[in-house]
Motif scaffolding. Structure first.
Motif, PDB file in Angstrom:
ATOM      1  N   ARG A   1       0.575   8.059   2.687  1.00  0.00           N
ATOM      2  CA  ARG A   1      -0.389   8.004   1.277  1.00  0.00           C
ATOM      3  C   ARG A   1      -0.675   6.479   0.687  1.00  0.00           C
ATOM      4  NH1 ARG A   1       2.504  11.817  -2.856  1.00  0.00           N
ATOM      5  NH2 ARG A   1       1.028  10.803  -4.190  1.00  0.00           N
ATOM      6  N   THR A   2      -1.594   6.268   0.091  1.00  0.00           N
ATOM      7  CA  THR A   2      -1.986   5.172  -0.610  1.00  0.00           C
ATOM      8  C   THR A   2      -1.491   5.100  -1.834  1.00  0.00           C
ATOM      9  OG1 THR A   2      -4.110   4.949   0.751  1.00  0.00           O
ATOM     10  CG2 THR A   2      -3.856   3.711  -1.450  1.00  0.00           C
ATOM     11  N   TYR A   3      -0.775   3.922  -2.163  1.00  0.00           N
ATOM     12  CA  TYR A   3      -0.107   3.675  -3.420  1.00  0.00           C
ATOM     13  C   TYR A   3      -1.049   3.054  -4.398  1.00  0.00           C
ATOM     14  CZ  TYR A   3       3.021   1.826  -6.958  1.00  0.00           C
ATOM     15  OH  TYR A   3       3.804   1.471  -7.939  1.00  0.00           O
ATOM     16  N   ALA A   4      -1.588   3.793  -5.524  1.00  0.00           N
ATOM     17  CA  ALA A   4      -2.655   3.397  -6.284  1.00  0.00           C
ATOM     18  C   ALA A   4      -2.334   4.126  -7.639  1.00  0.00           C
ATOM     19  CB  ALA A   4      -4.125   3.445  -5.526  1.00  0.00           C
TER      20      ALA A   4
ATOM     21  N   SER B   1       0.830  -1.331   0.132  1.00  0.00           N
ATOM     22  CA  SER B   1       0.117  -0.163   0.036  1.00  0.00           C
ATOM     23  C   SER B   1       0.945   1.148  -0.109  1.00  0.00           C
ATOM     24  CB  SER B   1      -0.747  -0.201   1.202  1.00  0.00           C
ATOM     25  OG  SER B   1      -0.277  -0.056   2.373  1.00  0.00           O
ATOM     26  N   THR B   2       2.066   1.071   0.581  1.00  0.00           N
ATOM     27  CA  THR B   2       2.857   2.306   0.473  1.00  0.00           C
ATOM     28  C   THR B   2       4.331   1.660  -0.110  1.00  0.00           C
ATOM     29  OG1 THR B   2       2.098   3.283   2.462  1.00  0.00           O
ATOM     30  CG2 THR B   2       4.318   3.908   1.889  1.00  0.00           C
TER      31      THR B   2
END
Length: 425
Positions: free
Chosen positions: A341-344, A4-5
């Motif tokens: 932060r969300t990694y998307a 997610s990160t």
């Protein structure tokens, strides 16, 4: 799947004695170096034992050297740093480090001689086993860009075929797994694997063998010379390699580790290193499934050491006396910006077809020779088309020509449009 990160780390180059520090191992100096790394907010390091010092004889793996490696890993853990260990050094910053039992009077092929490979396997297994119970041990990388020993431009190569390269990689990855089951064990090549026609280490090897794909991004390979220090292709080179690697991956969400990337002078002048660093990392993290980014390198090489290529002396995020440089400040800012932060990243819906001349190269263990890999290199038709699409804001990815009609494959990657390089003007 990607975390997610994303992870942020650095390739650890000791501030005192460079990698020769293993000869005079000073744990206090290592701790001070690790303190300066942790202060940047980084979460992992990549560590480089020198193979001839750790295994000076085929049947002697020095216990004291292994103990010092474990001490380094434990010191990293105390500072919140995970550790990946490269076993076969192999090659570092233009210098080769090979044990005497592989050279001159004992000259044997590094990749095919059974005694040599058995010795390598035992060495990797021993290092992995020594660290297996450490929670901060990520896993082993077989070696640093050891593919450079397999053919030109190395002055004294050990020639092999793609099939032999695949067999060697599998055998040594198995040894790492035996030593430390369940860890992230991988291999890492310099970009000849992607760019050099007929190179024995293939894109399919990189994208299918090991726990994840590693890419090493250096813009002195013709990219910066052709496109300039702020050119789209230069600032997106790391992202390009990440996306290129996905063409050969069987898993549409195979993790990719940007394991080496740096700002080499004079192509990237010192006063522009921070800007290049910020742009490169931001562009890489606009790619999906990135495991992490590991900058090269932690500390500058001391000017007291002779005969390095000039660019090697200034690649550190920190000076030789552990002062943070502008590139280090840029990395620290990026880490802070990503905290929580969300990694998307959005899917890359447009794919450029890549054909290196022997089908997809993934059948039969990735043993295709890749006779037209130079299409992917700076100046090649695929490379330049990808750069033009990127400059136009398209955010392309890559798909093998042999998979361009595979609807299931395209859907799994979120691809809705396929473009041939000749269609990009």
């Amino acid at each position: 799947m990607s975390p997610s990160t994303p992870r942020f780390g650095v390739n650890y180059t000791p501030s005192q004695g460079w990698f020769h520090h293993w000869l005079d191992f000073d744990l206090d100096a290592v701790r001070a170096d690790l303190d300066s790394i942790a202060a940047l907010g980084l979460d992992h390091i990549r560590v480089f034992p020198l193979w001839p010092l750790f295994q000076p004889n085929r049947t002697l793996i020095r216990p004291r050297a292994v103990e010092q490696l474990v001490q380094l890993a434990d010191a990293a853990a105390e500072r919140g740093l995970d550790v990946n260990v490269d076993g076969l050094q192999g090659h570092l910053s233009s210098f080769d480090f090979l044990p005497a039992w592989t050279r001159t009077w004992h000259r044997r092929n590094l990749f095919t001689d059974n005694d040599v490979v058995s010795g390598q396997a035992e060495y990797l297994r021993t290092l992995a086993a020594a660290l297996a119970d450490r929670p901060n041990f990520l896993g082993m990388t077989i070696g640093n860009e050891i593919n450079q020993f397999s053919g030109p431009p190395h002055p004294d190569p050990d020639p092999i075929t793609p099939a032999q390269a695949g067999e060697w990689l599998r055998r040594l990855l198995d040894a790492c797994e035996q030593g430390a089951p369940g860890k992230l064990h991988l291999h890492a090549e310099y970009d000849a694997a992607w760019y050099q026609d007929d190179h024995p280490f293939t894109p399919a090897h990189s994208a299918t063998l090991g726990a994840l794909t590693a890419v090493h991004s250096w813009v002195f390979n013709g990219t910066a010379q052709r496109h300039g220090r702020t050119g789209t292709a230069t600032e997106h080179h790391a992202a390009y390699l990440i996306e290129l690697s996905k063409a050969w991956a069987r898993d549409p969400h195979r993790p990719v580790w940007l394991q080496e990337v740096g700002a080499p002078a004079p192509l990237i002048p010192a006063e522009h290193a921070a800007g290049f660093t910020t742009a490169t990392v931001a562009n890489a993290l606009d790619c999906a499934d990135v495991w992490g980014v590991t900058w090269w390198c932690s500390h500058d090489v001391s000017r007291s050491l002779a005969d390095f290529p000039e660019l090697e002396y200034g690649l550190g995020l920190l000076t030789n006396d552990r002062k943070v440089k502008p590139a280090g400040e840029a990395i620290a800012r990026t880490v802070e910006e990503w905290r929580g932060r969300t990694y998307a990243p959005a899917p890359r819906t447009t794919a450029l077809t890549v054909d290196i001349g022997d089908g997809d190269g993934t059948g039969g263990g990735g043993h295709g020779t890749g006779p037209a890999r130079s299409t992917c290199a700076p100046g090649g038709a695929f490379f330049e088309a990808f750069a033009r699409l990127t400059e136009a804001g398209v955010r392309p990815t890559a798909v093998l020509a042999s998979r361009a009609g595979d609807r299931d494959h395209l859907a799994a990657r979120g691809i809705t449009e396929v473009v041939h390089p000749d269609e990009v003007r």
